[in-house]
Design an enzyme around this catalytic site. Sequence first.
Site, PDB file in Angstrom:
ATOM      1  N   THR A 168       0.881  -1.162   0.000  1.00 40.17           N
ATOM      2  CA  THR A 168       0.000   0.000   0.000  1.00 40.17           C
ATOM      3  C   THR A 168       0.916   1.208   0.000  1.00 40.17           C
ATOM      4  O   THR A 168       2.074   1.087   0.386  1.00 40.17           O
ATOM      5  CB  THR A 168      -0.863   0.016   1.290  1.00 40.17           C
ATOM      6  OG1 THR A 168      -1.524  -1.230   1.453  1.00 40.17           O
ATOM      7  CG2 THR A 168      -1.893   1.123   1.262  1.00 40.17           C
ATOM      8  N   ARG A 196     -12.754  -7.762  -4.627  1.00 41.49           N
ATOM      9  CA  ARG A 196     -12.266  -7.715  -3.244  1.00 41.49           C
ATOM     10  C   ARG A 196     -11.868  -6.291  -2.879  1.00 41.49           C
ATOM     11  O   ARG A 196     -11.190  -5.603  -3.634  1.00 41.49           O
ATOM     12  CB  ARG A 196     -11.071  -8.644  -3.075  1.00 41.49           C
ATOM     13  CG  ARG A 196     -10.465  -8.646  -1.658  1.00 41.49           C
ATOM     14  CD  ARG A 196      -9.270  -7.730  -1.544  1.00 41.49           C
ATOM     15  NE  ARG A 196      -8.598  -7.821  -0.240  1.00 41.49           N
ATOM     16  CZ  ARG A 196      -7.623  -7.032   0.165  1.00 41.49           C
ATOM     17  NH1 ARG A 196      -7.189  -6.069  -0.627  1.00 41.49           N
ATOM     18  NH2 ARG A 196      -7.070  -7.170   1.350  1.00 41.49           N
ATOM     19  N   VAL A 197     -12.303  -5.844  -1.714  1.00 41.95           N
ATOM     20  CA  VAL A 197     -11.945  -4.526  -1.203  1.00 41.95           C
ATOM     21  C   VAL A 197     -11.254  -4.715   0.133  1.00 41.95           C
ATOM     22  O   VAL A 197     -11.757  -5.434   1.001  1.00 41.95           O
ATOM     23  CB  VAL A 197     -13.185  -3.626  -1.043  1.00 41.95           C
ATOM     24  CG1 VAL A 197     -12.795  -2.292  -0.408  1.00 41.95           C
ATOM     25  CG2 VAL A 197     -13.849  -3.397  -2.393  1.00 41.95           C
ATOM     26  N   GLY A 198     -10.122  -4.089   0.303  1.00 38.80           N
ATOM     27  CA  GLY A 198      -9.379  -4.206   1.545  1.00 38.80           C
ATOM     28  C   GLY A 198      -9.606  -3.034   2.471  1.00 38.80           C
ATOM     29  O   GLY A 198     -10.645  -2.363   2.432  1.00 38.80           O
ATOM     30  N   ASP A 199      -8.619  -2.764   3.290  1.00 32.27           N
ATOM     31  CA  ASP A 199      -8.752  -1.719   4.302  1.00 32.27           C
ATOM     32  C   ASP A 199      -8.523  -0.315   3.763  1.00 32.27           C
ATOM     33  O   ASP A 199      -9.048   0.659   4.303  1.00 32.27           O
ATOM     34  CB  ASP A 199      -7.738  -1.968   5.418  1.00 32.27           C
ATOM     35  CG  ASP A 199      -6.304  -1.845   4.912  1.00 32.27           C
ATOM     36  OD1 ASP A 199      -5.608  -0.885   5.295  1.00 32.27           O
ATOM     37  OD2 ASP A 199      -5.867  -2.701   4.127  1.00 32.27           O
ATOM     38  N   THR A 219      -0.893   0.073   6.538  1.00 27.68           N
ATOM     39  CA  THR A 219      -0.552  -0.870   5.479  1.00 27.68           C
ATOM     40  C   THR A 219      -0.448  -2.259   6.087  1.00 27.68           C
ATOM     41  O   THR A 219      -0.250  -2.403   7.293  1.00 27.68           O
ATOM     42  CB  THR A 219       0.781  -0.491   4.800  1.00 27.68           C
ATOM     43  OG1 THR A 219       1.084  -1.453   3.783  1.00 27.68           O
ATOM     44  CG2 THR A 219       1.930  -0.468   5.791  1.00 27.68           C
ATOM     45  N   GLY A 220      -0.569  -3.277   5.243  1.00 20.89           N
ATOM     46  CA  GLY A 220      -0.458  -4.639   5.747  1.00 20.89           C
ATOM     47  C   GLY A 220      -1.580  -5.526   5.267  1.00 20.89           C
ATOM     48  O   GLY A 220      -2.169  -5.294   4.205  1.00 20.89           O
ATOM     49  N   HIS A 221      -1.909  -6.541   6.054  1.00 22.22           N
ATOM     50  CA  HIS A 221      -2.960  -7.484   5.689  1.00 22.22           C
ATOM     51  C   HIS A 221      -4.317  -6.820   5.881  1.00 22.22           C
ATOM     52  O   HIS A 221      -4.761  -6.588   7.000  1.00 22.22           O
ATOM     53  CB  HIS A 221      -2.846  -8.750   6.547  1.00 22.22           C
ATOM     54  CG  HIS A 221      -3.812  -9.808   6.159  1.00 22.22           C
ATOM     55  ND1 HIS A 221      -4.707 -10.365   7.050  1.00 22.22           N
ATOM     56  CD2 HIS A 221      -4.056 -10.411   4.964  1.00 22.22           C
ATOM     57  CE1 HIS A 221      -5.445 -11.268   6.422  1.00 22.22           C
ATOM     58  NE2 HIS A 221      -5.064 -11.319   5.164  1.00 22.22           N
ATOM     59  N   GLY A 222      -4.963  -6.489   4.775  1.00 21.34           N
ATOM     60  CA  GLY A 222      -6.168  -5.668   4.821  1.00 21.34           C
ATOM     61  C   GLY A 222      -7.290  -6.234   5.652  1.00 21.34           C
ATOM     62  O   GLY A 222      -7.963  -5.503   6.392  1.00 21.34           O
TER      63      GLY A 222
END
Length: 308
Positions: A168, A196-199, A219-222
Amino acid sequence: MNPIVVVHGGGAGPISKDRKERVHQGMVRAATVGYGILREGGSAVDAVEGAVVALEDDPEFNAGCGSVLNTNGEVEMDASIMDGKDLSAGAVSAVQCIANPIKLARLVMEKTPHCFLTDQGAAQFAAAMGVPEIPGEKLVTERNKKRLEKEKHEKGAQKTDCQKNLGTVGAVALDCKGNVAYATSTGGIVNKMVGRVGDSPCLGAGGYADNDIGAVSTTGHGESILKVNLARLTLFHIEQGKTVEEAADLSLGYMKSRVKGLGGLIVVSKTGDWVAKWTSTSMPWAAAKDGKLHFGIDPDDTTITDLP
């Protein structure tokens, strides 16, 4: 108030030696762009947008023209931006065929009564605003084609790790008037499902900004970041009297222990304190303040130079 901008280039696995210098240059460029805007009297919102545009335009980062590919081999991008002065915000998700999703997110914030547009609705709005459309294949890089092929192969062999191919870009800023802002943009996860939508576009998860507290970009695993509302959780700890470093450690530690999620974040408080923290292997970041540029990628590896 002394202005400050902090940027990050995503928290994930180790960065190869051949990429480190290019990543370094990209982070320095983004921080310099953002700080230049602040130094000329620009707003925090202008600064974070400018910094993130610089990163979206750099193929080394997972955003804009460097976005990773979904399972169909296409780019779908998410972005959000927030003004801490009045909590106005704009976000877009699953957008395609535009160069700078963060610019579209700002248009959502300033030109609509809404906070969030997605997919076809976001595309229609972009067209109405005159945002140039570019062929989707122009956003697809050879590096990301290879990453997708590798991920599909490893998934078939049941060797895939959902937290290794993350990335990110983001920025936080404090301007001379005491206003804070954040911006976050991403291409998501390699081989993600279509839609798919993340954070990153979600307020409170991918970022948050409030003049009463400060600003955060994550940032990271959403999916993990969404579950713990990482950005707002970090600001909550600051509200409770923790330093920015303590708040970052607490929220990242909670995400790791509660949902086994890895990631990172950048924070600037309303008083100008700042920090870059992560639990992933690495996280490129840079900060510009008081004529100095701070930069790092790996833990305990920070350089400080004079800004041009």
